[in-house]
Scaffold this motif. Structure first.
Motif, PDB file in Angstrom:
ATOM      1  N   VAL A 280       0.858  -1.182   0.000  1.00 46.88           N
ATOM      2  CA  VAL A 280       0.000   0.000   0.000  1.00 46.88           C
ATOM      3  C   VAL A 280       0.894   1.231   0.000  1.00 46.88           C
ATOM      4  CG1 VAL A 280      -1.659   1.360   1.320  1.00 46.88           C
ATOM      5  CG2 VAL A 280      -1.945  -1.115   1.131  1.00 46.88           C
ATOM      6  N   GLN A 306       1.102  -6.974  -5.439  1.00 42.72           N
ATOM      7  CA  GLN A 306      -0.109  -6.258  -5.823  1.00 42.72           C
ATOM      8  C   GLN A 306      -0.076  -4.905  -5.117  1.00 42.72           C
ATOM      9  OE1 GLN A 306      -3.629  -8.530  -5.114  1.00 42.72           O
ATOM     10  NE2 GLN A 306      -5.026  -6.964  -5.885  1.00 42.72           N
ATOM     11  N   TYR A 308      -1.469  -0.982  -4.213  1.00 39.88           N
ATOM     12  CA  TYR A 308      -2.621  -0.067  -4.103  1.00 39.88           C
ATOM     13  C   TYR A 308      -2.099   1.313  -3.729  1.00 39.88           C
ATOM     14  CZ  TYR A 308      -5.676  -4.186  -3.972  1.00 39.88           C
ATOM     15  OH  TYR A 308      -6.332  -5.342  -4.280  1.00 39.88           O
ATOM     16  N   GLY A 317      -8.775   5.470  -2.768  1.00 41.98           N
ATOM     17  CA  GLY A 317      -8.415   4.081  -2.991  1.00 41.98           C
ATOM     18  C   GLY A 317      -8.767   3.127  -1.871  1.00 41.98           C
ATOM     19  N   GLU A 320     -11.232   0.017  -2.987  1.00 43.85           N
ATOM     20  CA  GLU A 320     -10.516  -1.025  -3.730  1.00 43.85           C
ATOM     21  C   GLU A 320      -9.626  -1.843  -2.801  1.00 43.85           C
ATOM     22  OE1 GLU A 320     -10.657   2.107  -4.442  1.00 43.85           O
ATOM     23  OE2 GLU A 320     -11.600   2.317  -6.410  1.00 43.85           O
ATOM     24  N   LEU A 321      -8.975  -1.171  -1.855  1.00 38.10           N
ATOM     25  CA  LEU A 321      -8.099  -1.874  -0.921  1.00 38.10           C
ATOM     26  C   LEU A 321      -8.884  -2.819  -0.031  1.00 38.10           C
ATOM     27  CD1 LEU A 321      -5.387  -2.359   0.496  1.00 38.10           C
ATOM     28  CD2 LEU A 321      -5.838  -0.325   1.903  1.00 38.10           C
TER      29      LEU A 321
END
Length: 478
Positions: A280, A306, A308, A317, A320-321
């Motif tokens: 993140v 991946q 974010y 965001g 989505e997280l």
């Protein structure tokens, strides 16, 4: 003042069993109405139980010594003593119980999970329970068994699905505060978070827990900063989230190097290599932070992460997280093996297992170890000859004497029953017959008498009968 404790050393003591009672029923015209001594009560256990309302081990930090109540002694009139009360100690979910050597005794996960840390002692039998056809009026009772003692270590490992890890001030506390209803302390200086914070996140139909682990720094796995104290809280998490600060003011830091340092600390701690990870990039609401996030994102994705881009302050965001984490948590839960139904395993005792061992030590002493003989010794009142004779009977029937002979013990050799720090030691004299079963009057053990020739014993017995007959003939009623 300490408000959160996740590791304590606890000293627990179970209650001792109450002593049995040696009593004889008495009433008018029945001076000796038979034994009526009651049994002693059982001592209370010390039980650890998971309680969801408890979140810290603070109480045991301040009061590390805990003891259950003991059983009451038996009384005459066949009245048994009252059992001691169990001491139930609530612990947080995720508590691991270890011994002083670090061996795991219990892993307590799930509300209501219990572990008996110390067993209460058995109550001693009263003379009413010890009477038999051969021993109609025992003049002794068994003592209560002391309660168990144990020094244990309690370690709390947070039970969560997701763990947020990263440098101090990376925004972990802010992130958990907007993803869940948790309200951690938030400030712009390092080590704001001094305790793990736990929050519950709902993403669609999936509900999962997320933990904010206090900030890690280089050397955390060796004890620097606060990392070593709280890395254990990462162990139970299914997903690890690297929260990287893209707007740091420290010139020697950047998101990629921060990630490498935290990964090295997790590697040094060990046991976390199989956890799925995501990255993140936080604080993209800051212009420089957004630019840096766009620069490092390709490299992180090339490593297989991946990524974010979020802002806890501007709420960018987050949806989505949260749904991405929900998907990963669901996959982790599905991959866990299903718990099998409880099976009862029966392990019969070996045919040649006597329940005790006899070992000759270097100094020539023969040591007897076993649950039964050691407990019987603790229950014996050695000031009572008849009780000693009863102990000899029990040991003889168990086979202790035969095993001593096979081990090479001879008359006069030292024999110890019990551990080195708490054993009963005596000089062994082999016997042909058991003691208490051949007792005459209560309190007498013929094995303690000086051996007499058979003819002399018959003459003494005849003299006793003649004396009793003479007393009867000389009796004159009023």
């Amino acid at each position: 003042m300490t408000t959160f404790v996740d590791r304590v050393e606890l000293h627990v003591a179970a209650g001792s069993g109450g002593h049995g009672c040696a009593s004889v029923h008495r009433e008018k015209f029945k001076p000796l109405g038979g034994p009526d001594g009651g049994n002693g009560g059982r001592g209370g256990d010390v039980i650890l139980t998971v309680d969801q309302s408890v979140t810290t081990l603070l109480d045991y930090h301040h009061s590390p010594h805990r003891k259950a109540t003991s059983g009451k002694p038996g009384e005459g009139g066949n009245r048994s003593g009252k059992d001691g009360q169990d001491l139930v100690l609530p612990v947080p979910d995720g508590t691991v119980v270890l011994d002083k050597e670090g061996n795991v005794l219990a892993d307590m996960v799930g509300h209501g999970t219990s572990y008996v840390a110390a067993d209460g002692g058995r109550g001693g039998l009263g003379n009413a329970a010890l009477s038999s056809a051969r021993r109609k009026a025992p003049g002794f009772a068994l003592l209560g068994v002391p309660g168990g003692l144990q020094d244990i270590v309690l370690e709390l490992k947070t039970v969560a699905d997701v763990a947020l890890v990263g440098y101090p001030s990376a925004g972990k506390s802010s992130l958990i505060s907007v993803l869940s209803a948790a309200k951690p302390k938030i400030a712009d200086y390092p080590f704001t978070t001094l305790v793990p914070n736990l929050g519950v996140v709902t993403a669609g139909s999936t509900v999962y827990t997320i933990a904010d682990v206090p900030g890690l720094i280089p050397g955390a796995s060796q004890g620097k900063g606060l990392g070593l104290e709280f890395l254990r809280h990462v162990e139970r998490c299914s997903v690890l989230v690297h929260v990287l600060d893209t707007a740091t003011l420290e010139s020697e830091r950047d998101p990629v190097s921060d990630l490498d340092i935290i990964e090295e600390e997790l590697k040094q701690y060990g046991g976390l290599g199989d956890r799925p990870r995501i990255v993140v990039l936080n604080k993209v609401d800051v212009p420089d932070g957004l630019d840096l996030a766009e620069m490092v994102r390709p490299e992180l994705e090339a490593r297989g992460y991946q990524v974010y881009e979020v802002s806890a302050v501007a709420h960018i965001g987050l949806k989505e997280l949260s749904f991405g984490l929900a998907e990963m948590v669901g996959q982790a839960r599905a991959a866990k093996p299903k718990e099998e139904a409880t099976r009862i395993v029966i392990r019969p005792k070996a045919v040649d297992d006597a329940g005790f061992t006899v070992v000759q030590e270097e100094d020539g002493l023969f040591r007897v170890r076993g649950e039964k003989p050691e407990r019987w010794v603790r229950q014996t009142d050695f000031s009572n000859d008849e009780a000693v004779g009863y102990l000899a009977d029990r040991l003889n029937r168990l086979g202790v004497e035969d095993k001593l002979m096979k081990a090479g013990a001879r008359s006069g050799d030292g024999v110890a029953i019990g551990p080195e720090d708490n054993a009963v030691v005596f000089d062994w004299e082999p016997t042909v017959m058991a003691g208490a079963e051949m007792l005459g009057r209560r309190g007498e053990d013929h094995r303690l008498d000086v051996p007499r020739p058979a003819a002399q014993r018959r003459r003494d017995q005849q003299a006793e009968r003649d004396e009793a007959q003479q007393e009867f003939d000389d009796f004159e009623p009023f």
